[in-house]
Design a protein around this motif. Sequence first.
Motif, PDB file in Angstrom:
ATOM      1  N   TRP B 596      35.765  68.642   5.555  1.00 31.71           N
ATOM      2  CA  TRP B 596      37.092  68.032   5.670  1.00 31.71           C
ATOM      3  C   TRP B 596      37.123  67.039   6.832  1.00 31.71           C
ATOM      4  O   TRP B 596      37.789  66.013   6.773  1.00 31.71           O
ATOM      5  CB  TRP B 596      38.137  69.139   5.871  1.00 31.71           C
ATOM      6  CG  TRP B 596      39.470  68.641   6.335  1.00 31.71           C
ATOM      7  CD1 TRP B 596      40.442  68.071   5.564  1.00 31.71           C
ATOM      8  CD2 TRP B 596      39.991  68.670   7.670  1.00 31.71           C
ATOM      9  NE1 TRP B 596      41.524  67.741   6.333  1.00 31.71           N
ATOM     10  CE2 TRP B 596      41.269  68.096   7.636  1.00 31.71           C
ATOM     11  CE3 TRP B 596      39.484  69.128   8.892  1.00 31.71           C
ATOM     12  CZ2 TRP B 596      42.062  67.977   8.768  1.00 31.71           C
ATOM     13  CZ3 TRP B 596      40.271  69.004  10.017  1.00 31.71           C
ATOM     14  CH2 TRP B 596      41.541  68.429   9.943  1.00 31.71           C
ATOM     15  N   ALA B 597      36.376  67.370   7.886  1.00 31.63           N
ATOM     16  CA  ALA B 597      36.422  66.524   9.077  1.00 31.63           C
ATOM     17  C   ALA B 597      35.551  65.273   8.956  1.00 31.63           C
ATOM     18  O   ALA B 597      35.841  64.259   9.558  1.00 31.63           O
ATOM     19  CB  ALA B 597      36.001  67.328  10.304  1.00 31.63           C
ATOM     20  N   VAL B 598      34.492  65.366   8.158  1.00 22.42           N
ATOM     21  CA  VAL B 598      33.653  64.182   7.966  1.00 22.42           C
ATOM     22  C   VAL B 598      34.442  63.186   7.114  1.00 22.42           C
ATOM     23  O   VAL B 598      35.018  63.571   6.109  1.00 22.42           O
ATOM     24  CB  VAL B 598      32.339  64.560   7.249  1.00 22.42           C
ATOM     25  CG1 VAL B 598      31.499  63.329   6.976  1.00 22.42           C
ATOM     26  CG2 VAL B 598      31.561  65.552   8.078  1.00 22.42           C
ATOM     27  N   PRO B 599      34.489  61.921   7.515  1.00 21.74           N
ATOM     28  CA  PRO B 599      35.249  60.947   6.729  1.00 21.74           C
ATOM     29  C   PRO B 599      34.799  60.949   5.276  1.00 21.74           C
ATOM     30  O   PRO B 599      33.594  60.896   4.994  1.00 21.74           O
ATOM     31  CB  PRO B 599      34.919  59.619   7.392  1.00 21.74           C
ATOM     32  CG  PRO B 599      34.474  59.952   8.758  1.00 21.74           C
ATOM     33  CD  PRO B 599      33.892  61.318   8.710  1.00 21.74           C
ATOM     34  N   LEU B 601      34.862  58.843   2.910  1.00 21.02           N
ATOM     35  CA  LEU B 601      34.093  57.683   2.446  1.00 21.02           C
ATOM     36  C   LEU B 601      32.601  57.875   2.715  1.00 21.02           C
ATOM     37  O   LEU B 601      31.753  57.625   1.852  1.00 21.02           O
ATOM     38  CB  LEU B 601      34.595  56.457   3.194  1.00 21.02           C
ATOM     39  CG  LEU B 601      34.008  55.128   2.791  1.00 21.02           C
ATOM     40  CD1 LEU B 601      34.838  54.517   1.699  1.00 21.02           C
ATOM     41  CD2 LEU B 601      33.952  54.205   3.974  1.00 21.02           C
ATOM     42  N   ILE B 602      32.296  58.381   3.909  1.00 22.34           N
ATOM     43  CA  ILE B 602      30.900  58.580   4.288  1.00 22.34           C
ATOM     44  C   ILE B 602      30.273  59.656   3.416  1.00 22.34           C
ATOM     45  O   ILE B 602      29.172  59.483   2.876  1.00 22.34           O
ATOM     46  CB  ILE B 602      30.805  58.995   5.773  1.00 22.34           C
ATOM     47  CG1 ILE B 602      31.449  57.943   6.676  1.00 22.34           C
ATOM     48  CG2 ILE B 602      29.367  59.299   6.164  1.00 22.34           C
ATOM     49  CD1 ILE B 602      30.600  56.767   6.981  1.00 22.34           C
TER      50      ILE B 602
END
Lengths: 354, 820
Positions: B596-599, B601-602
């Motif tokens: 959830w914390a990783v963007p 899009l990435i």
Amino acid sequence: MMLYTIIGIFLAIVLWFTHSSISGQIFEKKGYNKTFGSIIGLIPVFGLIKAFTIESKKELHKGAFRSIIGFKEILMKILTFGQLTLAAGVVLFPILYLVGSSFTNTSELPNTLWPPVMYFQNYTKLFAETKFLIWYKNTFIIAVLSMTLGVIFITGAGYVFARFKFKGKKAGLMGILVLQVFPSFMGLVAMFTLFQVFGLLGKPTALTILYVGGSVPGNIWLIKGYLSQIPKDLDESAMLDGASKSQIFFKIILPLSVPILSFVAVGQFMAPWMDYMLPKYLLDVQLAGEVGTDIVSKQWTLAVGLFSMISNPQTTSYTMFAAGALIVAVPITILYMLFQRYLIEGITAGATKG
Amino acid sequence: MEKKTKHVLKAIASVFIPGLGQIFNKQFLKALFFFVFFAAFLTIELSSGQYFSEFDPYDKLTEETGALFTDDFAKNFYQMYQFQKSIGEINLPEFEAYYATVSSNGFTMRELIDYTAQDILLASTPRYFLLIDDLVISGSKASTSDTGEINDTDLIIGEDDAAIEAKEFLSIITGVSIFEKNDKEYYRIITGEGESRLVYYVNVNEPSDIIYDVTGYNVSTRTGSLYLEQSTGKIYVRSTKQLSVLETVEYRYTNVADSADYYVTADSLSTIATFKSLVIKGAVVYDNEGTIYVKYMPELSYQMVNGYNKTPFSEYLRNYITKRFRVSTSSYNSTNYNRFLIEVYFSVHPELRNEFESNFYNFFNDRAGFFVKGVWAIITLGTTEKVTYNYKSLHDPLKSVTFTEDGIQYAGVSGILDETPLLGHVSSYLLILGLISTLLMAYFIFAWIWAVRDAYRTSLKYSQTKVYVSDKEWFLEVYSHGFEYIMILPALFVITFISIMPILFGFLIAFSSYSGFDSDTGLFSWVGFYNFTRIFTFGEGIPFAETFWKVFVWTAIWAVFSTATVFFGGMFQALVISSDRVPFKKFWRTLLILPWAVPALISQMAFSIIFSEKGIINSILKNIGFGRTFYEVFQDWGILGVGYNPQTMTFLQKIFYLGFDDIQWFTNANNIWFVRIILIVVNIWLGAPYFMALMTSIMTSIDRTLYEAADIDGASKSQKFRFITFPLIMYSTAPLLVMAFSGNFNNFGVIYFITQGGTGAGDIDTAFAGSTDILISWMYTLTVSKKVYNMASVFSIFIFLIVGSVAAWNYSQTKAFKED
């Protein structure tokens, strides 16, 4: 062979956690702190022995441990930790792969989770061979501008919508909701034409206008929701003391709304980093009189640049993409992890309480 | 009753001039206040228009091409002519005669242009001429050299119309693609442009035989060049047929009069020595019962030859211009030359000049101010098509060439164009401008109505109380009540022009013909509900209807399943973590919330790499397994490493088909449901952690006493979940569930960044939608790369209706809504 190793490691981890869990529960039964017991239980074999042998602080009846070490219970524990370990593996796999790729020396798709030899040049190459720094700068400027302007435009309106009853309020709020339901692409062509008419195509800072404009409706609801929780008696008593509406706003409401304003500000700051559609459509434009892909790519933001590294066959570089992606993602991830409680519950509060 | 009339009259006064009614009410400051709005409105309108200045459409031509030579240029030309005539170098009596009729007010450029046109026209009479009569054989090639002389056999258009009509001319089709199979030949006919483009094939010999599919046919290209068989004088059309990509070309010579008479050869020149190629000037070839006529239309100019014939005057003029350009002090350049050619072209074709003058002088577009033009723009969307003036037919008489005079060589002027495009009204600009001006006008109209109402009310109040509210008091009151409005105004402005205006634009183009690559710089028009009917019209043109329903069904399935998997996946994980068995809950929670914390899009881009055909997942599956690797096992089952063949494969093999060389996670064209299911599974990674985190925090906040009470009542674990945990979770997450549904309905990122629309994205056969495209990503492709704006807009209105009804229901359930 590799598969057996993986399964072996997996089972070992599951047993380890099961072991720790049993220890913890036994320590709890004996009147000790459960977490303390679980930590002791992380030491294989010794932990369990310690749990059984340690002197109980409480009177224990016979078969007290049956609910902890019964066959069915142990099986459930193994299943539970099996699931958790599997989930952790699934969660970590892509992240580790991305980190590993950024240290891999290959021009192809890296096909190992972690490189055999660490290679740091992807990061230096990222700055030397791509326009990463320029993209970073473009995005940063947009982010700062849209944060500042976004907050300025929103505060007053949010306050008015939260605090006053006036003609057209309900219609306005409903209108804003209706606006938000339209898919964001709907305005894309109009924005393109608008930018074309005013000669703003390919100018990164011009995007700010759209980020600010696009965020106003949603943020009005957000601020309104937050301010509604502040008791109205505050304003009313100030009003009785003869304070004007603007005085109440600046002296009472504004200081109280710092948390929600910072939330809005962070949101405004974050949006441009990960938005792809608008910059791709409005900035990836060859301007009249300028030749060469070089100039076009100078106009990009990070999202467009990063995606070009994996989608454009001419410039594909997976390892540099990984390096760039990490540079962008790590600060954001850390920020999200630090504020997760606030963010997650903030969204919930906004949704249920308005 | 009489009194009421007074109030109404004051209100009416304010209708005409805001503030006038207030003056009658003796509130002068207030009158000024309202009048300021009115004045601002008028100022914008008048200053942005050209109501009081002259407007010349030729200014536009000057802007786009260049200025015309000045009148001095014409005068100098005549002086030079007189000088050269006096030394006997030139003599053009017709020109002198013309000069004599116009010279009384001085010789102008326009007059010089008119004479040039007249002179050129005289030398190039449009007519049908007998090809055989005009053939001049020179060297090995034959060519027609129409010198402007008229033979007895020529039929002149305008003079011999009756004779022309008596002859039945059949146009010889030349230069079209021909498809061939089993001795049947088909011409390819293409009609329409852009979306209405239609391709079909007509039998060469039997026009009623029309086919739409030429799979299995060979392509042959008729070049359309004409050949003369010198011994018989028969005329043949040569067609070229490429036998294979790299190899031989086959030529076929078909007698224009008799298609049964043809020769086929692999080499054009050596085999049939008596055939001579004919180069025909500015012409369409016609066949009249075996006699070949060539229609000479000078304005038709072709690749090799130019239409109008040069005359002694035109040659003199063009050389004069060349010389003028070569003088070092000349301020002219090729843009002026092009402008000159356009002007001559206009004089040769007066109808074009008239058209230009009427199309490029439009009161509303060119002179009206911001608001009037805006209203006109929205109603008409512009009226002037963009045009391209092709004046190549004037090149022979007027284009500057290198020549030598008195031993001095003058180089021809370079940069002379064949054509000049002229942008007409651009509908998309006009619509934007129209919307901006109308929305801005709405603010003024609001102030206007305010003024009118105020005039009426103040008057009414005065008649009741006999007291006028003083201006100062009124302004204070407005300020105190207006505080809210003043605070909102900036946000309102931003919303109006950056949210409402683009959405309005996007909404309106659903009712227009705005589509195609040319439409960005050209005209489109209102078409009513036509675009909406297209999603119910099957089997016509680009298959929007078929694709729409397919994509719509998949979008709905995607939204339901991706939301459900994410929601219940998150709930399950939360339950596991909150179990008594699990120590270090914070650790597990922190670990599992990472996605959830990783963007997004990435991570979406990372997944597209991980699951690509040469990606890490495949390379792992290729190398590991229980004894045999997973790849080998899949190959044994016949679902990998074999081509997809529905005839020989079993049902199970078909539904589990993975790919040929590698597992095609997102590129499998033969098994799209496999791809779609993988997508839903991958989406769990992206979406479930949020719900997990949400639910663990809800679970920890549930009142412990509820469970204790349940324990006392002897409730089992599953009963506690069913009657306590689950209802409480649902109560606080239901609105989020609905929001997640709308979010997934429009989840552009997962579809676009992971699969880029899947296989077939961008194909016209599927109306540009790929196998995994949902409505929003399909719309994006339609808008950004295919420019089918109007259909994209129709789909977004559809999305709006669906997501909107879901959201409306959802919001109507929230307390916030009910309170206000």
